[in-house]
Design a protein around this motif. Structure first.
Motif, PDB file in Angstrom:
ATOM      1  N   ALA A 136       0.842  -1.204   0.000  1.00 22.00           N
ATOM      2  CA  ALA A 136       0.000   0.000   0.000  1.00 22.00           C
ATOM      3  C   ALA A 136       0.867   1.240   0.000  1.00 22.00           C
ATOM      4  N   LEU A 137       0.494   2.208  -0.818  1.00 15.58           N
ATOM      5  CA  LEU A 137       1.109   3.532  -0.784  1.00 15.58           C
ATOM      6  C   LEU A 137       0.423   4.312   0.328  1.00 15.58           C
ATOM      7  N   THR A 138       1.151   4.596   1.396  1.00 16.47           N
ATOM      8  CA  THR A 138       0.540   5.214   2.571  1.00 16.47           C
ATOM      9  C   THR A 138       0.680   6.729   2.596  1.00 16.47           C
ATOM     10  N   ALA A 139       1.629   7.270   1.852  1.00 14.72           N
ATOM     11  CA  ALA A 139       1.795   8.721   1.774  1.00 14.72           C
ATOM     12  C   ALA A 139       2.615   9.040   0.537  1.00 14.72           C
ATOM     13  N   ALA A 140       2.332  10.185  -0.073  1.00 16.13           N
ATOM     14  CA  ALA A 140       3.088  10.581  -1.254  1.00 16.13           C
ATOM     15  C   ALA A 140       3.005  12.092  -1.441  1.00 16.13           C
ATOM     16  N   THR A 141       4.162  12.704  -1.660  1.00 16.25           N
ATOM     17  CA  THR A 141       4.248  14.104  -2.034  1.00 16.25           C
ATOM     18  C   THR A 141       5.240  14.193  -3.184  1.00 16.25           C
ATOM     19  N   ALA A 142       5.496  15.403  -3.645  1.00 15.18           N
ATOM     20  CA  ALA A 142       6.476  15.575  -4.709  1.00 15.18           C
ATOM     21  C   ALA A 142       7.883  15.217  -4.246  1.00 15.18           C
ATOM     22  N   ALA A 143       8.107  15.192  -2.922  1.00 18.61           N
ATOM     23  CA  ALA A 143       9.445  14.962  -2.390  1.00 18.61           C
ATOM     24  C   ALA A 143       9.632  13.610  -1.716  1.00 18.61           C
ATOM     25  N   LYS A 144       8.534  12.897  -1.429  1.00 15.83           N
ATOM     26  CA  LYS A 144       8.668  11.682  -0.631  1.00 15.83           C
ATOM     27  C   LYS A 144       7.518  10.728  -0.905  1.00 15.83           C
ATOM     28  N   ALA A 145       7.831   9.429  -0.892  1.00 21.60           N
ATOM     29  CA  ALA A 145       6.800   8.394  -0.975  1.00 21.60           C
ATOM     30  C   ALA A 145       7.028   7.393   0.150  1.00 21.60           C
ATOM     31  N   GLU A 146       5.919   6.866   0.698  1.00 21.59           N
ATOM     32  CA  GLU A 146       6.006   5.868   1.761  1.00 21.59           C
ATOM     33  C   GLU A 146       5.124   4.675   1.408  1.00 21.59           C
ATOM     34  N   ALA A 167      10.388   4.433   3.197  1.00 21.37           N
ATOM     35  CA  ALA A 167      10.221   5.814   2.757  1.00 21.37           C
ATOM     36  C   ALA A 167      11.323   6.135   1.768  1.00 21.37           C
ATOM     37  N   VAL A 168      10.954   6.751   0.652  1.00 19.85           N
ATOM     38  CA  VAL A 168      11.903   7.038  -0.424  1.00 19.85           C
ATOM     39  C   VAL A 168      11.960   8.536  -0.654  1.00 19.85           C
ATOM     40  N   THR A 169      13.175   9.097  -0.621  1.00 18.47           N
ATOM     41  CA  THR A 169      13.386  10.508  -0.885  1.00 18.47           C
ATOM     42  C   THR A 169      14.621  10.666  -1.768  1.00 18.47           C
ATOM     43  N   GLU A 170      14.821  11.859  -2.288  1.00 24.19           N
ATOM     44  CA  GLU A 170      16.043  12.186  -3.033  1.00 24.19           C
ATOM     45  C   GLU A 170      16.748  13.310  -2.288  1.00 24.19           C
ATOM     46  N   ARG A 171      17.963  13.020  -1.798  1.00 26.49           N
ATOM     47  CA  ARG A 171      18.701  13.978  -0.973  1.00 26.49           C
ATOM     48  C   ARG A 171      20.190  13.824  -1.210  1.00 26.49           C
ATOM     49  N   GLU A 172      20.916  14.897  -1.036  1.00 23.76           N
ATOM     50  CA  GLU A 172      22.373  14.865  -1.172  1.00 23.76           C
ATOM     51  C   GLU A 172      22.811  14.248  -2.502  1.00 23.76           C
ATOM     52  N   GLY A 173      22.000  14.453  -3.552  1.00 29.06           N
ATOM     53  CA  GLY A 173      22.351  13.916  -4.862  1.00 29.06           C
ATOM     54  C   GLY A 173      22.181  12.421  -4.995  1.00 29.06           C
ATOM     55  N   ALA A 174      21.425  11.791  -4.083  1.00 32.25           N
ATOM     56  CA  ALA A 174      21.235  10.335  -4.115  1.00 32.25           C
ATOM     57  C   ALA A 174      19.794  10.007  -3.746  1.00 32.25           C
ATOM     58  N   TYR A 175      19.385   8.782  -4.048  1.00 33.70           N
ATOM     59  CA  TYR A 175      18.097   8.284  -3.576  1.00 33.70           C
ATOM     60  C   TYR A 175      18.313   7.629  -2.214  1.00 33.70           C
TER      61      TYR A 175
END
Length: 203
Positions: free
Chosen positions: A15-25, A49-57
């Motif tokens: 289940a996708l429990t949360a999603a924004t332009a910056a993060k998915a859970e 939880a998946v984000t893109e930070r410091e030039g990495a996933y």
């Protein structure tokens, strides 16, 4: 050495429990079953939880393993969370100190696992000259772990059962947390150190 017959992890839901332009859970639920009659031994609930930070996933995993019967993980060199990398190109293990020169771990000798560390990385230079890689960060709330790293296995494997057997008791779930940093180029040591310190300092 790693029997699979009659041992199955059956997915129950994703289940996708949360999603924004910056993060998915995501929340993933699995049943661990054993034997011809598919006896359920353990409930698994995994969040990521998946984000893109410091030039990495950046992928933050939390595994909650709830045993329906006393569940013992025997002492062994490899087990548990495993990041499996690509199986091509020229590869090297890395850490905060740079390229790791330790001898390969061996599947039947837990004492040859690599020592505990906040993180180890893995980088691969492909035939086209591009370098890609990932690092796995161990959380200090996890049981003590050594790492089963072998250059012929293409993986990052912190293992909670290499030091001693581990038992999951009924009513006392095992919670394991790991951060995976997936990147282009050689291991970005400073960025991984920063992301590891943040993750390991969290509760």
């Amino acid at each position: 050495y790693a029997p699979r017959d009659g041992r199955v992890i059956q997915n129950k839901s994703v289940a996708l429990t949360a999603a924004t332009a910056a993060k998915a859970e995501l929340e993933i639920r699995n049943d661990w079953v054993v034997g011809n009659r598919a006896r359920k031994m353990l409930d698994e609930t995994t969040t990521v939880a998946v984000t893109e930070r410091e030039g990495a996933y950046v992928l933050d995993f939390a595994f909650t393993l709830s045993a329906l019967v006393e569940y013992q993980i025997n002492r062994q060199s490899f087990s548990g969370f495993n990041f499996q990398a690509r199986k091509d190109g020229q590869s090297e293990y890395t850490s905060s100190a740079g390229i790791v020169k330790l001898r390969d771990a061996y599947y039947s000798t837990p004492e040859l696992n690599w020592p505990p560390a906040p993180w180890y990385g893995y980088q691969i230079t492909l035939a086209n000259g591009k370098t890609v890689g990932a690092a796995v960060v161990d959380h200090p709330a996890n049981p003590p772990s050594t790492w089963h790293q072998s250059r012929g296995l293409w993986m990052l494997n912190p293992n909670i059962a290499a030091i001693a057997p581990y038992t999951i008791h009924v009513g006392s779930p095992l919670v394991l947390r790991y951060r995976v940093v997936v990147h282009d180029g050689p291991t970005p040591t400073a960025a991984v150190d920063k992301l590891a310190a943040e993750f390991r300092g969290g509760k």
